[in-house]
Design an enzyme around this catalytic site. Structure first.
Site, PDB file in Angstrom:
ATOM      1  N   HIS A  20      -6.443  -1.622   3.271  1.00  0.00           N
ATOM      2  CA  HIS A  20      -5.533  -2.417   2.575  1.00  0.00           C
ATOM      3  C   HIS A  20      -5.671  -4.061   2.891  1.00  0.00           C
ATOM      4  CE1 HIS A  20      -0.876  -3.407   2.206  1.00  0.00           C
ATOM      5  NE2 HIS A  20      -1.536  -4.032   1.090  1.00  0.00           N
TER       6      HIS A  20
ATOM      7  N   SER B  43       1.230   2.537  15.954  1.00  0.00           N
ATOM      8  CA  SER B  43       0.845   2.423  17.106  1.00  0.00           C
ATOM      9  C   SER B  43       1.840   1.898  17.987  1.00  0.00           C
ATOM     10  CB  SER B  43      -0.323   1.238  17.186  1.00  0.00           C
ATOM     11  OG  SER B  43       0.220   0.001  16.821  1.00  0.00           O
TER      12      SER B  43
ATOM     13  N   ASP C 149       0.933  -1.116   0.034  1.00  0.00           N
ATOM     14  CA  ASP C 149       0.042  -0.074   0.096  1.00  0.00           C
ATOM     15  C   ASP C 149       0.842   1.204  -0.101  1.00  0.00           C
ATOM     16  OD1 ASP C 149      -2.385   1.708   0.180  1.00  0.00           O
ATOM     17  OD2 ASP C 149      -2.610   0.786   2.317  1.00  0.00           O
TER      18      ASP C 149
ATOM     19  N   ASP D 278      -8.364  -5.308  13.795  1.00  0.00           N
ATOM     20  CA  ASP D 278      -8.036  -6.392  14.786  1.00  0.00           C
ATOM     21  C   ASP D 278      -8.829  -6.230  16.066  1.00  0.00           C
ATOM     22  OD1 ASP D 278      -6.715  -4.254  15.444  1.00  0.00           O
ATOM     23  OD2 ASP D 278      -4.951  -4.965  15.878  1.00  0.00           O
TER      24      ASP D 278
ATOM     25  N   ASP E 103       5.165  -6.281   7.635  1.00  0.00           N
ATOM     26  CA  ASP E 103       6.274  -6.099   7.214  1.00  0.00           C
ATOM     27  C   ASP E 103       7.365  -5.991   8.384  1.00  0.00           C
ATOM     28  OD1 ASP E 103       5.313  -3.758   8.072  1.00  0.00           O
ATOM     29  OD2 ASP E 103       5.916  -2.450   6.323  1.00  0.00           O
ATOM     30  N   ASP E 104       6.978  -5.950   9.318  1.00  0.00           N
ATOM     31  CA  ASP E 104       7.952  -5.670  10.648  1.00  0.00           C
ATOM     32  C   ASP E 104       8.267  -6.738  11.431  1.00  0.00           C
ATOM     33  OD1 ASP E 104       5.527  -5.695  11.848  1.00  0.00           O
ATOM     34  OD2 ASP E 104       5.986  -4.020  13.259  1.00  0.00           O
TER      35      ASP E 104
END
Ligand SMILES: *[C@@H]1O[C@H](CO)[C@@H](O)[C@H](O)[C@H]1NC(C)=O
Ligand SMILES: *[C@@H]1O[C@H](CO)[C@@H](O)[C@H](O)[C@H]1NC(C)=O
Length: 448
Positions: A191, A323, A145, A292, A213-214
Site C-alpha cells: 500500500h 503491531s 487499502d 520501516d 490513520d491512527d
C-alpha cells in the site's frame, strides 16, 4: 483574473488568424514544378501539414503556458513544480539563503493519509482539518487499502476537503509459509508503495507528509513541516522530518521547550516528511514487508538523519493494528502531544544544519560533566543542568535506558532518537545525554 482572460483571448485570436493565413497561403500557392507527379505532391502536402501542426502545437503550448503562469493557484499546483520552459522554481527554495527559515514560494505539501479498515480515521482527519491553515498549501490525500466499506464512507463524508484514492489490488500477497502471520505487513508495504507512487508519480508532487490513520496532530503540525521542508532542501544529510519523539513522554521532555528540535539518526516515522528525490531512490528497491525497519538499515539510511521535535507533533490514539496493542498500553499512550504552538516558519531553525549542529552537539555532550546513573537518579549531581551518562556495550546501554525509562530497543544498531550514538532526554528537569565514549566511531548494526 481579467489579465488572464485577456491573455487567453489574445492566444485564441492569434491561433485563429494563423489558421486563416495558412488557408490563404495554401490556396494561393503555385503548383509544384511537376504537377503530374501526384505522389510527390501528396508527400509534400503531408510534410507541410505536419510542419504546420508542429507550429500550431507550439502556439497552443505557449497559450497554455502563459495562462498557467497567471493562474496563481491552479487546482493542486504541485510544490514548486514549474513548467519545463521556466527556470526551475525549485531552486528558489533550495538555494534561498533563508537563515530565518523563510518559506519557499508557492509550496504545496500534500498530506498522505494511509488508511485501511479503521473508521476511526475520522479522528485523524478531524484533527488534520482542524489545524490546516490552507487547503491549497496542504491538500489531504487519503489512500485507502483493504476495501473496507464503512471506512470508505467515513472518508467520503469529508467531500472535497480531502481526496479519496483507493489501492486497487486487494489480493493476498504471496508470502513464504513462515511469514503467513505477517500478511498484514506485506499489505502495508504494498500500500505504501502504491500510495507514494500516486503522490509523486501520478500527481507529481515534490514532497509529502505521510500520516497513518491512527494519528492525531498538534496545532503547529503544519508550521513544523513547512519550516522543515526548507531544511530538507538545504541539507542533503537530512532525509526526513518527523513529528515524532520516541521518548516523548512527559517525564522525558523539557516541557517549556516546544520550540526545540533535534537531529536523529533513527527514522521515527509516525508523521514524516520526505522529498520526491528520496522516493525516487527508495521506490525501485522497496521491500515486500517491514518497510520501516528496512528503511533504518545502513544501505537505505546512508548516514542521513531526520529532524525530530522535543515535544511530539503527533500522537497515536489507535490500539487496534498489526503491531500496536501491547506497545500502546505500555508506552504510546503516555506520549505528550505539544499544545503550545510555535511559529516555526518565522523562527530561525538553521541550527539543525549539519555543519552548525554537529560541532555544537559534540561540544554540549562531551563538555557536560560525566555522572553515574545512580547519582542522576538520586539527583545527587553537582554542577549544571546537563549531564552525560556513558555506556560502552549494548547491554549497558539497555540497562541505563531502562533505568531512565527511555526506549531501549535498537534497529540496525541505532537507538530510538539517537544522534551520533547519543540519546538526549530530560530527567527531573536535567538534560541527560546517554552517550558512548568520546572516541565513538559509528553504529554497530549487530546491536539489536
Ligand atoms: C540552481 O542553483 C544552483 C546553485 O546556485 C545553480 O548552480 C544552478 O545552475 C541552478 N539551476 C537552475 C536551473 O537555475
Ligand atoms: C540563524 O541561525 C544560524 C545558526 O544558529 C546563524 O548562523 C544565523 O546567523 C541566524 N540567522 C539570523 C538571520 O539570525
Amino acid at each position: 483574473m481579467p489579465r488572464k482572460v485577456s491573455v487567453v483571448a489574445w492566444g485564441v485570436v492569434l491561433f485563429v488568424s494563423w489558421n486563416a493565413l495558412l488557408l490563404l497561403y495554401l490556396m494561393s500557392r503555385p503548383r509544384g514544378p511537376n504537377p503530374s507527379d501526384l505522389t510527390a505532391r501528396v508527400i509534400r502536402l503531408a510534410e507541410d501539414a505536419e510542419a504546420e501542426l508542429e507550429k500550431q502545437r507550439g502556439l497552443l503550448q505557449q497559450i497554455h503556458h502563459y495562462s498557467g503562469l497567471l493562474n496563481r493557484r491552479p487546482p493542486p499546483r504541485r510544490e514548486t513544480r514549474a513548467p519545463p520552459s521556466l527556470p526551475r522554481l525549485a531552486n528558489v527554495s533550495s538555494t534561498s539563503p533563508s537563515p530565518t527559515g523563510s518559506i519557499p514560494l508557492q509550496v504545496t505539501i500534500p498530506i498522505l493519509v494511509i488508511a485501511c479498515d479503521r473508521p476511526s480515521v475520522r479522528r485523524c482527519l478531524d484533527s488534520l482539518l482542524k489545524y490546516r491553515p490552507s487547503l491549497e498549501t496542504f491538500p489531504i490525500v487519503v489512500s485507502q487499502d483493504c476495501g473496507h466499506e464503512e471506512t470508505g464512507r467515513v472518508i467520503d463524508s469529508y467531500g472535497s476537503a480531502v481526496t479519496h484514492i483507493r489501492q486497487p489490488d486487494l489480493s493476498e500477497v504471496p508470502v513464504p509459509p513462515e511469514h503467513r502471520k505477517f500478511q498484514g505487513y506485506y499489505k502495508i508495504s504494498r500500500h505504501y508503495k502504491w500510495a507514494l507512487n500516486q503522490i509523486f508519480m501520478t500527481m507529481g508532487y515534490n514532497s509529502a507528509i505521510v500520516v497513518e490513520d491512527d494519528l492525531e496532530v498538534a496545532p503547529d503540525f503544519y508550521e513544523y513541516f513547512q519550516a522543515s521542508l526548507t531544511l530538507l532542501h538545504q541539507d542533503p544529510t537530512l532525509w526526513c522530518a518527523s513529528a515524532w519523539n520516541d521518548n516523548g513522554k512527559e517525564a522525558l521532555v523539557e516541557g517549556g521547550a516546544s520550540f526545540l528540535l533535534h537531529r536523529s539518526d533513527f527514522f521515527p516515522g509516525l508523521g514524516w516528511l520526505l522529498l520526491r528525490e528520496l522516493w525516487e531512490e527508495l521506490e525501485p528497491k522497496w521491500p515486500p514487508a517491514f518497510w520501516d525497519d528496512w528503511a533504518r538499515r545502513p544501505e537505505q539510511r546512508r548516514g542521513r538523519a531526520c529532524v525530530r521535535p522535543e515535544l511530539p507533533r503527533t500522537r497515536t490514539f489507535g490500539r487496534k493494528g498489526v503491531s500496536q496493542g501491547q506497545f500502546f498500553d505500555q508506552h504510546l499512550r503516555f506520549i505528550k502531544l505539544n499544545q503550545d504552538p510555535v511559529a516555526f516558519t518565522k523562527t530561525n531553525i538553521s541550527y539543525l544544519l549539519k555543519e552548525i549542529y554537529d560541532p555544537w552537539f559534540i561540544g554540549q555532550v562531551y563538555g557536560a560533566p560525566r555522572a553515574r546513573v545512580e547519582e542522576v537518579l538520586r539527583g545527587h549531581v553537582l554542577g549544571g543542568r546537563t549531564v552525560r551518562v556513558e555506556y560502552t556495550t549494548r547491554d549497558t546501554f539497555k540497562a541505563l535506558a531502562r533505568a531512565f525509562g527511555v526506549m531501549e530497543d535498537l534497529k540496525s544498531g541505532v537507538a530510538r532518537a539517537a544522534y551520533m550514538g547519543v540519546v538526549s532526554f530530560t530527567h527531573k528537569g536535567r538534560r541527560v545525554y546517554l552517550a558512548p565514549p568520546g572516541d565513538w566511531t559509528g553504529y554497530d548494526p549487530s546491536w539489536t
